[in-house]
Motif scaffolding. Sequence first.
Motif, short mmCIF file in Angstrom:
data_model
loop_
_atom_site.label_atom_id
_atom_site.label_comp_id
_atom_site.label_asym_id
_atom_site.label_seq_id
_atom_site.Cartn_x
_atom_site.Cartn_y
_atom_site.Cartn_z
N VAL A 80 32.13 37.26 -53.57
CA VAL A 80 32.48 36.91 -52.19
C VAL A 80 31.37 36.05 -51.60
O VAL A 80 30.21 36.47 -51.56
CB VAL A 80 32.66 38.18 -51.32
N PRO A 81 31.68 34.81 -51.14
CA PRO A 81 30.66 34.02 -50.46
C PRO A 81 30.13 34.79 -49.25
O PRO A 81 30.91 35.32 -48.45
CB PRO A 81 31.41 32.75 -50.01
N MET A 82 28.81 34.88 -49.15
CA MET A 82 28.23 35.77 -48.17
C MET A 82 27.13 35.11 -47.36
O MET A 82 26.25 34.45 -47.90
CB MET A 82 27.65 36.98 -48.90
N LEU A 83 27.20 35.32 -46.05
CA LEU A 83 26.18 34.88 -45.11
C LEU A 83 25.43 36.11 -44.63
O LEU A 83 26.06 37.06 -44.14
CB LEU A 83 26.83 34.16 -43.92
N PHE A 84 24.11 36.10 -44.77
CA PHE A 84 23.30 37.21 -44.30
C PHE A 84 22.54 36.77 -43.05
O PHE A 84 21.78 35.80 -43.08
CB PHE A 84 22.31 37.65 -45.38
N LEU A 85 22.77 37.48 -41.95
CA LEU A 85 22.08 37.22 -40.69
C LEU A 85 21.01 38.29 -40.52
O LEU A 85 21.31 39.46 -40.27
CB LEU A 85 23.07 37.25 -39.52
N SER A 86 19.78 37.90 -40.67
CA SER A 86 18.63 38.78 -40.55
C SER A 86 18.10 38.67 -39.12
O SER A 86 17.66 37.60 -38.71
CB SER A 86 17.56 38.37 -41.56
N VAL A 87 18.17 39.75 -38.37
CA VAL A 87 17.87 39.73 -36.93
C VAL A 87 16.49 40.35 -36.67
O VAL A 87 16.21 41.46 -37.13
CB VAL A 87 18.96 40.50 -36.15
N SER A 88 15.67 39.61 -35.91
CA SER A 88 14.34 40.13 -35.58
C SER A 88 13.76 39.38 -34.39
O SER A 88 14.18 38.27 -34.07
CB SER A 88 13.39 39.97 -36.77
N LEU A 89 12.77 39.98 -33.76
CA LEU A 89 12.04 39.28 -32.71
C LEU A 89 11.15 38.19 -33.29
O LEU A 89 10.93 37.17 -32.65
CB LEU A 89 11.19 40.26 -31.90
N ALA A 90 10.68 38.39 -34.52
CA ALA A 90 9.83 37.38 -35.14
C ALA A 90 10.56 36.04 -35.26
O ALA A 90 9.94 34.98 -35.17
CB ALA A 90 9.36 37.85 -36.52
N ALA A 91 11.87 36.08 -35.44
CA ALA A 91 12.65 34.85 -35.56
C ALA A 91 12.74 34.08 -34.25
O ALA A 91 13.17 32.93 -34.23
CB ALA A 91 14.05 35.17 -36.08
N ALA A 92 12.31 34.69 -33.15
CA ALA A 92 12.32 34.01 -31.86
C ALA A 92 11.10 33.11 -31.69
O ALA A 92 11.08 32.25 -30.82
CB ALA A 92 12.35 35.03 -30.72
N GLY A 93 10.10 33.31 -32.53
CA GLY A 93 8.86 32.56 -32.38
C GLY A 93 8.73 31.41 -33.36
O GLY A 93 9.61 31.15 -34.17
#
Length: 177
Positions: A80-93
């Motif tokens: 299955v083609p898969m998109l992984f969304l890794s959520v964090s505050l670090a990604a805001a910087g």
Amino acid sequence: MKVLIVYASSEGQTRKIARKIMDRIADSGQAVELLPVSEAKGTDFSRFDRMIVAAPIHAGHYSRALSDFLSHEVENLSNVPMLFLSVSLAAAGHDAEDWRGLDQILDDFTAATGWQPSRVEQIAGAYKPSEYDVFRRYIMRRILAAKDPDADLDADKEYTDWAALEALVDEWLARAD
């Protein structure tokens, strides 16, 4: 097209992201199902054309429930083609060291689970002191104060860029894999 979204969430921002994506996909006329990771084990993944997994990073790790799910289902997910969304505050910087840390967390996670998503995107999460216990609030205040000295440490703040997230999902769904 039929899309499955599986998510893990601890304070609710990743669940909010997953629901927003679900609404976006449904509004485009495509079939979509949303499952918390606790209910996803044993799903017939062959029913889906695409899959999105969304999960937060806390204290340098993804949740045990997500790790257990992916380790158990890794072979069933390989087609299955898969998109992984890794959520964090670090990604805001924009701190290069934080981004290297996110890459290392992901590398450790995929090595431990054997899971290799088709695509990974780092998504900025939220700072929610109103929902933290005393210990987490203390730690998160210190982190945010160091990263954003002008931030109101007592106020909830979303860092998720909703327009960019919608564009990302639209683009990923439009691609022919």
